[in-house]
Design a protein around this motif. Sequence first.
Motif, mmCIF file in Angstrom:
data_model
loop_
_atom_site.group_PDB
_atom_site.id
_atom_site.type_symbol
_atom_site.label_atom_id
_atom_site.label_comp_id
_atom_site.label_asym_id
_atom_site.label_seq_id
_atom_site.Cartn_x
_atom_site.Cartn_y
_atom_site.Cartn_z
ATOM 1 N N SER A 176 48.622 -1.670 -12.975
ATOM 2 C CA SER A 176 48.358 -2.005 -14.373
ATOM 3 C C SER A 176 48.558 -3.495 -14.636
ATOM 4 C CB SER A 176 49.269 -1.183 -15.291
ATOM 5 O OG SER A 176 50.629 -1.510 -15.063
ATOM 6 N N TRP B 102 45.981 -6.290 -15.939
ATOM 7 C CA TRP B 102 46.329 -7.192 -17.044
ATOM 8 C C TRP B 102 46.106 -8.647 -16.645
ATOM 9 C CZ3 TRP B 102 50.368 -10.834 -17.101
ATOM 10 C CH2 TRP B 102 50.626 -11.427 -18.347
ATOM 11 N N MET C 184 51.118 -1.834 -21.191
ATOM 12 C CA MET C 184 50.230 -1.280 -20.167
ATOM 13 C C MET C 184 51.022 -0.770 -18.969
ATOM 14 S SD MET C 184 47.047 -4.002 -20.208
ATOM 15 C CE MET C 184 46.329 -3.237 -18.744
ATOM 16 N N GLU D 88 46.125 7.490 -21.971
ATOM 17 C CA GLU D 88 45.710 6.150 -21.566
ATOM 18 C C GLU D 88 44.195 6.130 -21.448
ATOM 19 O OE1 GLU D 88 45.358 2.388 -20.632
ATOM 20 O OE2 GLU D 88 44.515 3.824 -19.213
ATOM 21 N N SER E 84 48.844 4.838 -25.478
ATOM 22 C CA SER E 84 49.254 3.510 -25.040
ATOM 23 C C SER E 84 48.887 2.458 -26.084
ATOM 24 C CB SER E 84 48.597 3.175 -23.696
ATOM 25 O OG SER E 84 48.870 1.842 -23.321
#
Length: 383
Positions: free
Chosen positions: A31, A35, A219, A263, A295
Amino acid sequence: MSVVIRVIGLSLLALGMFIYPQEVLNSAGASLTLWWRFVLPALLPFFILSELLMASGFVHFLGVFLESLMRPIFRLPGQAAFVVAMGYTSGFPMGAVLTARLRKAGKISRIEGERLLAFTNNPSPGFMFGAVASGMLGKPSLGVVLAASVYLANLMVGFLFRFYHFSASPAQSLRLPSFQQAWHELKTAQLQDKRTLGQLLSDSIKQSFTTVLMVGGFMAFFSVILRLLNIWRITFLLASLSHYLVRAIPLSIQQAFFNGLLEMTIGCQQSIQAVPIINQQIALLALLMGWSGLSVFAQIIGFISGTDLRIAPFIAARTLHGIFALGLSQLFLKFAKLPVMALPSQSLSPQSQFWSTWHLSLLMFLGASGILLSLAASQRLHR
């Protein structure tokens, strides 16, 4: 009772992290890689730009011209148009960040803030066109269907929320906006902000980096939670229970749906793998992107925590958004003649996906701003 549930939930989460450290490391790392490579470069410039525009008085300037457009349609002040434009072009959580800023500054009431929050948070055009349509589906032309469904459904939600806490108060006459009045608002806002250009740029960068770091933290945390829920087969049990009640929908589709409720990105990917028919894929994708996922809900709660804005209207709006987007997607697929050409996702490099995301967001922002200003100008000419 809520405190006990919270303690039990956090204890189970901590226990799961100790038992499955490698799974936690892999899910958090994946994740954060997402990002770092896509979310940070796509959101950070827009965060900095929005901070600079708000501090320079541009929002006040724009608000004067768009008051006559936003009031009758959405029952919102003209300054809310800036939040709409930024939220629709850069994606969530930009709408929540700017709505909270306006509420803290006293520019909007609590009810107006909840109306604005309801329809200014959705996926970015880069995510819908680049990540989902081109990358996951391999059919770039279907990005038009997804984006049109999501954006139009969100505008429908915004129009419905004009009746949220509506009171039949005496109608206020809308004054014709003038350039002198807008310029006066801009200069007043600049005089109230005593910071120099260097201080303004420095503060904007620091505030924007703090905001985008929060997004990365959310996240990573929810990626770990979802991974542990899958290891413990909780989402599978929920899907099995739902399949027992609704046997017409395959178990794999229902499991992808429950993962998407938590998510959105993971749910979209699993939905494409689980659903064999393109119409059903688009329907489920539109539903999940309209819902956004828990999320995103956690991000919104974090950004509005310093205000008196409530999350319940936002959840109701996301539910309506998902349903409307699903219906519109099937309507567009039925009547639109779109050439659907397959494009392998491997042909899109991370660099090209990033640039397509940036270019699409920038073009959407400029286009939305131009349309809003054109509508305001046309209203002024016809009066």
